[in-house]
Motif scaffolding. Sequence first.
Motif, PDB file in Angstrom:
ATOM      1  N   GLY A 112      -2.098  -5.136   0.463  1.00 39.57           N
ATOM      2  CA  GLY A 112      -1.087  -4.101   0.277  1.00 39.57           C
ATOM      3  C   GLY A 112      -0.693  -3.410   1.568  1.00 39.57           C
ATOM      4  O   GLY A 112       0.288  -2.663   1.606  1.00 39.57           O
ATOM      5  N   SER A 113      -1.446  -3.664   2.650  1.00 39.64           N
ATOM      6  CA  SER A 113      -1.094  -3.092   3.952  1.00 39.64           C
ATOM      7  C   SER A 113      -0.256  -4.044   4.790  1.00 39.64           C
ATOM      8  O   SER A 113       0.243  -3.668   5.853  1.00 39.64           O
ATOM      9  CB  SER A 113      -2.372  -2.729   4.731  1.00 39.64           C
ATOM     10  N   GLU A 114      -0.108  -5.273   4.307  1.00 39.75           N
ATOM     11  CA  GLU A 114       0.686  -6.259   5.036  1.00 39.75           C
ATOM     12  C   GLU A 114       2.180  -5.970   4.864  1.00 39.75           C
ATOM     13  O   GLU A 114       2.584  -5.314   3.898  1.00 39.75           O
ATOM     14  CB  GLU A 114       0.370  -7.675   4.536  1.00 39.75           C
ATOM     15  N   MET A 115       2.986  -6.447   5.790  1.00 41.49           N
ATOM     16  CA  MET A 115       4.438  -6.335   5.684  1.00 41.49           C
ATOM     17  C   MET A 115       4.926  -7.341   4.644  1.00 41.49           C
ATOM     18  O   MET A 115       4.782  -8.538   4.814  1.00 41.49           O
ATOM     19  CB  MET A 115       5.096  -6.616   7.037  1.00 41.49           C
ATOM     20  N   MET A 116       5.479  -6.834   3.548  1.00 40.44           N
ATOM     21  CA  MET A 116       5.866  -7.706   2.453  1.00 40.44           C
ATOM     22  C   MET A 116       7.234  -8.324   2.713  1.00 40.44           C
ATOM     23  O   MET A 116       8.146  -7.684   3.237  1.00 40.44           O
ATOM     24  CB  MET A 116       5.874  -6.926   1.135  1.00 40.44           C
ATOM     25  N   SER A 117       7.355  -9.585   2.330  1.00 39.82           N
ATOM     26  CA  SER A 117       8.613 -10.317   2.415  1.00 39.82           C
ATOM     27  C   SER A 117       8.622 -11.322   1.277  1.00 39.82           C
ATOM     28  O   SER A 117       7.572 -11.626   0.695  1.00 39.82           O
ATOM     29  CB  SER A 117       8.738 -11.044   3.761  1.00 39.82           C
ATOM     30  N   PRO A 118       9.781 -11.879   0.937  1.00 32.86           N
ATOM     31  CA  PRO A 118       9.808 -12.910  -0.110  1.00 32.86           C
ATOM     32  C   PRO A 118       8.898 -14.086   0.217  1.00 32.86           C
ATOM     33  O   PRO A 118       8.258 -14.655  -0.679  1.00 32.86           O
ATOM     34  CB  PRO A 118      11.282 -13.330  -0.153  1.00 32.86           C
ATOM     35  N   TRP A 119       8.830 -14.467   1.486  1.00 35.05           N
ATOM     36  CA  TRP A 119       7.989 -15.589   1.892  1.00 35.05           C
ATOM     37  C   TRP A 119       6.508 -15.269   1.663  1.00 35.05           C
ATOM     38  O   TRP A 119       5.765 -16.094   1.122  1.00 35.05           O
ATOM     39  CB  TRP A 119       8.229 -15.919   3.365  1.00 35.05           C
TER      40      TRP A 119
END
Length: 289
Positions: free
Chosen positions: A217-224
Amino acid sequence: MKKLEAKFFETDNDDKDYINELKGEPLLESFDINNDNYIEFANALRDWKNCQGCNGLAECKNNPKGYLKNVILANNRYYFNTKACSFMQEYENKLSQKTCLNTLYISKNVLKSSLNDFHLTNEARTKAYNYILKFIDSYKDNNHLTQGLCLTGPCGCGKTYLLAALANELAKINVESLLIYVPDLIRDLKSAVGTPRLEEMMNMLKEVPVLMLDDLGSEMMSPWVRDEIISPLLNFRMMDEKPVFISTNLSMSSLTNHFASTNVDEDKTKATRIMTRLQRLVLVVKFND
């Protein structure tokens, strides 16, 4: 023992004095030594005497180092093989544990974590602790649990510590695990796009017996990230009944929003699908402190 030492490598089966001297050795008094086996017993005696007072592998005089002759009585006959001494067993256990305990992007200091030092200061911590004990016991019984834990709560409340303590305990019983810091994992996976390393890393995450995702949940979210990494990873482990342990600073509803909102779109359906898989994989425990 001068006579014994002098004749150590001799093979004269008629040397009754030599055999009698062996029989007089306290370490051999319980054995029936005769012309057929005295050379083997002489070798065993040499190893056993070398082991007396030995303080470690560095001063071991046996060949091979760390091993000694072992005697087995079966069907009224003696059989001889070699076995590891206590120092070699300890070394091999530590080597095995080191092989079983894998980390990525995690401080090595975390690997000092111990369940004995985990404070049971509230109901949530006790619940997580007891489940981990149950999980470890399930592996000892060769009927391991397939559901892991999702530890939620603020920074510094012991989530990562507990996962590392679990990894240490699993290593002691030769169960391989991987404790991995998710934000750095995602950055590494992105850098591997277009190379064989991406598939290798994904296979490692899918196949490791026990996977521990720290700070999800701390990661940068993207569709990939959502559709090509998180979703297929959780789906594979759910279908293959491989346990996952997770720590996150987010609540379940906030984690759903995190998966839904990307830098491109907002897709609550895909986020809900991920959370459905996640909740089948883990028991959620909310840490408050």
